[in-house]
Write an enzyme that holds these catalytic residues in place. Structure first.
Site, short mmCIF file in Angstrom:
data_model
loop_
_atom_site.label_atom_id
_atom_site.label_comp_id
_atom_site.label_asym_id
_atom_site.label_seq_id
_atom_site.Cartn_x
_atom_site.Cartn_y
_atom_site.Cartn_z
N ASP A 183 -0.64 29.65 2.45
CA ASP A 183 -1.31 28.98 3.57
C ASP A 183 -0.56 29.20 4.88
O ASP A 183 -1.16 29.51 5.92
CB ASP A 183 -1.39 27.47 3.30
CG ASP A 183 -2.64 27.07 2.56
OD1 ASP A 183 -3.64 27.80 2.61
OD2 ASP A 183 -2.63 26.00 1.92
N LEU A 184 0.75 29.02 4.85
CA LEU A 184 1.54 29.14 6.07
C LEU A 184 1.52 30.57 6.60
O LEU A 184 1.39 30.80 7.80
CB LEU A 184 2.97 28.68 5.81
CG LEU A 184 3.12 27.20 5.44
CD1 LEU A 184 4.53 26.89 4.99
CD2 LEU A 184 2.72 26.31 6.62
#
Length: 388
Positions: free
Chosen positions: A169-170
């Site tokens: 996600d990051l």
């Protein structure tokens, strides 16, 4: 003169959970005006806890600063009309709805760009918007599994493991913000926005990096090495007499200096160890010898000695130790903001420092709907008069 890199840009954030909000937080840190649109129940991460503070989850607080919160039910005509009005004036729109959702709300991205040709739109999906799995949902954990990351993470003899933070996600959020900045630069030259399509799957596949490259070259499945490196030795954690430290010997000159620190000069010329390919080939023998040496002194002593030899090394520290570290504090990676219900709130800092147009934290993570009335007043949908 600009006071921040993205001053004056308006971002319409229709995303939830982590990848999209992390992307838009980066844009907010860079000075953009970010409107975070939330359903009446709020972003999912508002309920991801404990821990909570004054009713706000630590998870939500981590990625939603520098935004204003607008509660909108996109299934209603009035709120959909408000979103169209904001989009008509926005520079950037970020969303991560399932395919077809925005179209059902009358908010097709193609139509929004037709209304506002300078608008840059970005869609984040789990598996991509085309292909046989385009309809599948995707969370970070699932993609860590399905895109190969877990197969190369964890102890060699243990189970496949995920990374301790939602790194897919990051990474997707960072790549998304990077792509948006490129689209802004292209718009400066063409006058037109464009659509960007990014997925968790593709982000993870892209950063298989050297491990993926090795498979493409050899056809051999990579294996797990725990904290060791597949092609550099010694490059792993070791146990001292009182705890672990990480050692990264990146070239043969550093290896020679390490041998001097260990008072084992013969190892530098040993045909099994003198070059990195030889050390990789004889990994188990060398690691066994190093473990014997490192177990004789405390971690702090080894770190001091090895640092003095200009070799990368560091203790394995806890999160608490890191966030109280003098270097981390000196670099302003822990900051304080005033929150409307929490009061003094500590957040992680901004990792990039500009010499002329600094990034900054101007707004605390908003309460659910905190700015709804303010945004309604700012963006009253235009009512077309009836023709005479």
């Amino acid at each position: 003169m600009l006071s921040s890199p993205l001053e004056g840009l308006l971002v319409l954030d229709l995303s939830r959970v982590l990848a999209g909000p992390y992307c838009t937080m980066i844009l907010g840190d860079l000075g953009a005006n970010v409107i975070k649109v939330e359903a009446p129940q709020g972003d999912d991460t508002r309920r991801w806890g404990p821990p909570f503070v004054a009713g706000e989850s630590a998870y939500y607080l981590a990625v939603n600063r520098n935004k204003r919160s607008l509660v909108a039910d996109l299934k209603t005509a009035a709120d959909a009309a408000l979103i169209r009005t904001i989009a008509s004036q926005a520079d950037i729109l970020v969303e991560n709805f399932r395919p077809g959702t925005l179209e059902r709300f009358g908010l097709s991205l193609a139509n929004l760009r037709a209304q506002n040709p300078r608008l840059i739109t970005l869609t984040i999906s789990g598996m991509g918007t085309t292909g046989p799995e385009a309809e599948l949902p995707g969370y970070d954990f699932i993609v860590q599994a399905t895109a190969g990351l877990m197969s190369i993470t964890g102890p060699a003899a243990g189970e496949a493991s995920k990374v301790g933070v939602a790194v897919v996600d990051l990474t997707t959020g960072m790549l998304a913000s990077n792509a948006i900045l490129a689209a802004l630069y292209a718009r400066e030259r063409t006058g037109l926005g464009q659509h960007i399509d990014i997925s968790l799957l593709e982000s993870q596949v892209a950063w298989l990096a050297n491990v993926g490259s090795a498979y493409l070259i050899t056809g051999e499945e990579p294996t797990r090495y725990g904290n060791a490196h597949p092609t550099i030795v010694p490059y792993q954690s070791f146990e001292a007499s009182d705890g672990a430290f990480a050692l990264a010997v990146g070239n043969d000159r550093q290896w020679q200096r390490l041998c001097a620190v260990l008072e084992q000069p013969a190892w530098a010329d040993d045909p099994r160890f003198s070059t990195n390919p030889q050390r990789v080939q004889h990994r188990s023998e060398l690691v066994a010898l190093l473990n014997q040496q490192f177990g004789q002194k405390p971690s702090a002593e080894w770190v001091k000695l090895i640092q003095a030899a200009d070799i990368p090394v560091g203790a394995v520290r806890s999160v608490g130790q890191v966030l109280n570290d003098p270097q981390v504090l000196a670099r302003e990676m822990v900051v304080r903001v005033d929150h409307p219900t929490i009061g003094d709130l500590k957040l992680l800092g901004i990792p990039f420092k500009f010499s002329a147009t600094p990034a900054s934290i101007r707004l605390a993570p908003p309460l659910l709907g905190q700015h709804t009335q303010e945004i309604h007043q700012q963006f009253q949908p235009k009512v077309l008069s009836e023709p005479e």
